[in-house]
Design a protein around this motif. Structure first.
Motif, short mmCIF file in Angstrom:
data_model
loop_
_atom_site.label_atom_id
_atom_site.label_comp_id
_atom_site.label_asym_id
_atom_site.label_seq_id
_atom_site.Cartn_x
_atom_site.Cartn_y
_atom_site.Cartn_z
N ARG A 144 10.62 -11.71 4.95
CA ARG A 144 9.47 -11.51 3.94
C ARG A 144 9.40 -12.57 2.91
O ARG A 144 8.43 -12.97 2.59
N SER A 145 10.62 -12.92 2.40
CA SER A 145 10.69 -14.23 1.59
C SER A 145 10.06 -15.52 2.43
O SER A 145 9.42 -16.34 1.96
N GLU A 194 5.98 -14.84 -11.00
CA GLU A 194 6.87 -13.95 -10.04
C GLU A 194 6.01 -12.50 -9.85
O GLU A 194 5.31 -12.18 -8.89
N ARG A 195 5.70 -11.81 -10.74
CA ARG A 195 5.04 -10.64 -10.89
C ARG A 195 3.37 -10.83 -10.51
O ARG A 195 2.89 -9.95 -9.66
N ALA A 240 3.87 -11.22 -6.78
CA ALA A 240 4.15 -10.23 -5.97
C ALA A 240 2.89 -9.10 -5.88
O ALA A 240 2.75 -8.54 -5.02
N ASP A 241 2.19 -9.03 -6.97
CA ASP A 241 1.19 -8.08 -6.81
C ASP A 241 -0.04 -8.62 -5.89
O ASP A 241 -0.62 -7.95 -5.33
N VAL A 279 3.88 -7.20 -2.59
CA VAL A 279 5.46 -7.29 -2.36
C VAL A 279 6.27 -7.16 -3.70
O VAL A 279 5.86 -6.91 -4.90
N SER A 280 7.64 -6.83 -3.44
CA SER A 280 8.33 -6.77 -5.05
C SER A 280 8.49 -8.24 -5.46
O SER A 280 8.46 -9.15 -4.59
N LYS A 281 9.22 -8.31 -6.41
CA LYS A 281 9.59 -9.49 -7.12
C LYS A 281 10.69 -10.40 -6.37
O LYS A 281 10.70 -11.62 -6.44
N THR A 282 11.58 -9.65 -5.62
CA THR A 282 12.76 -10.28 -5.09
C THR A 282 12.40 -11.02 -4.22
O THR A 282 12.97 -12.31 -4.22
#
Length: 240
Positions: free
Chosen positions: A22-23, A47-48, A51-52, A56-59
């Motif tokens: 994913r990254s 990041e947020r 991600a939005d 996806v998530s922030k990780t």
């Protein structure tokens, strides 16, 4: 009791093909946005927000930004992550590294894949983008042309180094050179000549032409670099 078979008697497992993480997909998405100019040099990457937008998530976004920072495409300033700004000196240094590696890699690649089919397709795409006035598409196709010329080189370390330099070149084109680059038509003709020489089996001529091609870019960047330094000195004197 039944004993387990010795490891040497087991059939070898088939190798797994590369699976995009994913990254990794986020890295490619951000690269595409940077190289097309949708994300400009100096623009803050949150990041947020990323991600939005990508759902996806922030990780994995954080992991992707770490990869991009290591590649030199983004940089951290005062805890902010930004698309990197390149100076003319940075750009010259990038081209100076390329001129050392790329001609040699083309000669080596010609032994392995003399067809250079990927480079031919990139040239055709660049020509179409030029007709359509799609400057960003043309720049990305030019990048694919260069990669198509050297990517069959046997030395993976050289290929990876050139891939990184090509990423930085694409950033330079978007952030520094687009408005100051009068060599568009000349570069297209040079690309065609380089491909034709390699395709007909004259790898040494192709390598020499690539060396001249990159050197012309170094000379042009150096002229802008001197002018930029002069303007900086003038601003400094006026501020005193």
């Amino acid at each position: 009791m039944t004993s387990l078979p010795d490891a040497v008697s087991l059939s070898p497992l088939p190798a797994l093909g590369p699976a995009p993480t994913r990254s990794g997909l986020i890295v490619e998405s951000l690269k595409s946005a940077i190289f097309s100019g949708k994300l400009s040099p100096g623009e803050t990457l949150v990041e947020r927000r990323i991600a939005d937008q990508l759902g996806v998530s922030k990780t994995p976004v954080r992991e992707a930004l770490i990869v991009l920072e290591r590649s030199g495409l983004v940089a951290t300033f005062n805890r902010r992550i930004e698309v990197r700004r390149l100076s003319f000196t940075d750009v010259r240094h990038i081209y100076e590294q390329r001129v050392l590696l790329e001609p040699w890699a083309i000669e080596d690649a010609a032994r392995i894949d003399p067809g250079f089919a990927a480079a031919r397709q990139a040239l055709d795409d660049a020509r179409q983008h030029a007709k359509d006035g799609n400057t960003a598409g043309q720049a990305l196709a030019n990048r694919r042309f260069h990669r198509g010329m050297y990517s069959s080189c046997e030395n993976d370390f050289v290929v990876k180094a050139l891939d990184s330099l090509q990423d930085l070149t694409a950033l330079a084109v978007v952030g520094v050179l687009w408005e100051r680059w009068p060599r568009g038509a000349a570069e297209a003709a040079e690309h065609e000549a380089i491909y034709e020489a390699a395709h007909r089996g004259d790898a040494k001529a192709a390598a020499a032409m690539m060396r001249d091609h990159i050197t012309a870019s170094i000379d042009l960047v150096r002229r802008h670099e001197r002018r930029s330094d002069g303007h900086s000195a003038e601003r400094d004197s006026l501020s005193r």
